[in-house]
Design an enzyme around this catalytic site. Sequence first.
Site, PDB file in Angstrom:
ATOM      1  N   GLY A  46      16.383 -71.623  25.251  1.00 13.01           N
ATOM      2  CA  GLY A  46      17.178 -70.855  26.140  1.00 13.01           C
ATOM      3  C   GLY A  46      18.397 -71.483  26.562  1.00 13.01           C
ATOM      4  O   GLY A  46      18.545 -72.736  26.529  1.00 13.01           O
ATOM      5  N   GLN A  51      25.563 -73.304  31.242  1.00  8.76           N
ATOM      6  CA  GLN A  51      25.849 -74.139  30.359  1.00  8.76           C
ATOM      7  C   GLN A  51      26.827 -74.300  29.186  1.00  8.76           C
ATOM      8  O   GLN A  51      27.001 -75.136  28.571  1.00  8.76           O
ATOM      9  CB  GLN A  51      24.505 -74.261  29.670  1.00  8.76           C
ATOM     10  N   CYS A  88      16.244 -80.031  29.198  1.00  2.79           N
ATOM     11  CA  CYS A  88      17.328 -79.240  29.403  1.00  2.79           C
ATOM     12  C   CYS A  88      18.555 -79.710  28.387  1.00  2.79           C
ATOM     13  O   CYS A  88      18.940 -80.727  28.507  1.00  2.79           O
ATOM     14  CB  CYS A  88      17.906 -79.244  30.881  1.00  2.79           C
ATOM     15  N   LEU A  89      19.220 -78.673  27.863  1.00  2.00           N
ATOM     16  CA  LEU A  89      20.207 -78.964  27.218  1.00  2.00           C
ATOM     17  C   LEU A  89      21.417 -79.722  27.607  1.00  2.00           C
ATOM     18  O   LEU A  89      22.067 -80.434  27.050  1.00  2.00           O
ATOM     19  CB  LEU A  89      20.781 -77.747  26.181  1.00  2.00           C
ATOM     20  N   HIS A 130      13.184 -71.860  34.207  1.00  4.48           N
ATOM     21  CA  HIS A 130      14.096 -72.801  33.877  1.00  4.48           C
ATOM     22  C   HIS A 130      15.537 -72.056  34.152  1.00  4.48           C
ATOM     23  O   HIS A 130      16.436 -72.636  34.661  1.00  4.48           O
ATOM     24  CB  HIS A 130      13.791 -73.585  32.839  1.00  4.48           C
ATOM     25  N   GLU A 131      15.606 -71.088  33.050  1.00  5.02           N
ATOM     26  CA  GLU A 131      16.966 -70.164  33.047  1.00  5.02           C
ATOM     27  C   GLU A 131      17.281 -69.535  34.406  1.00  5.02           C
ATOM     28  O   GLU A 131      18.388 -69.626  34.652  1.00  5.02           O
ATOM     29  CB  GLU A 131      16.910 -69.146  31.914  1.00  5.02           C
ATOM     30  N   HIS A 134      19.191 -71.904  36.469  1.00  5.03           N
ATOM     31  CA  HIS A 134      20.445 -72.185  36.186  1.00  5.03           C
ATOM     32  C   HIS A 134      21.389 -71.320  36.804  1.00  5.03           C
ATOM     33  O   HIS A 134      22.235 -71.780  37.359  1.00  5.03           O
ATOM     34  CB  HIS A 134      20.432 -72.295  34.608  1.00  5.03           C
TER      35      HIS A 134
HETATM   36 NI    NI Z   1      18.562 -75.987  31.147  1.00  8.55          NI
END
Ligand code: NI
Length: 163
Positions: A46, A51, A88-89, A130-131, A134
């Site tokens: 995701g 991000q 998380c990226l 999670h997304e 964000h």
């Molecule tokens: Ni993330």
Amino acid sequence: MAVRKITEFPEKVLAEVGKAVTKFDKELEDLCADMFETMYDAEGVGLAASQIGLNLRLFVMDCEGVKLIAANPEIISTEGEQSSQEGCLSVGKVPAVVVRPQKARLRAQNEKGEWFEQDGEGYAARAFMHETDHCNGKLFIDQLPKMRRDMVVKRFKKEKNWK
Ligand code: NI
């Protein structure tokens, strides 16, 4: 299409509540294509617009057979509980156990602006939450008790060779 640079903690945009997506045009489609490409390149499931440095309520995901674009997402219902590792990226994929609902129903708009609802369970439900977080300026580490949050941040900084 292009792979964009991933924004990392503690960049400010990651802590900002995203602005609503209001234009559903070619530009948005191109942006989503870039987001998918960036996500796959980083081997994530995701990716939210924040991000890649954009203050927008938008994410893409491809997780356990659920592939979608979600503009202006909200979680409209949840059920049960699950506890497993999440990363998380934007935090170097440093993992931590996060407690989340087992099931979640997402409501969002697709790239054409059409509203839809999608149910997710397990990992997919986790990705929805999670997304969507964000898009509200929240990172998964904000869900953790302070000590564990500090540990994740410390490990991330170490991996980044911060002083
Ligand atoms: Ni993330």
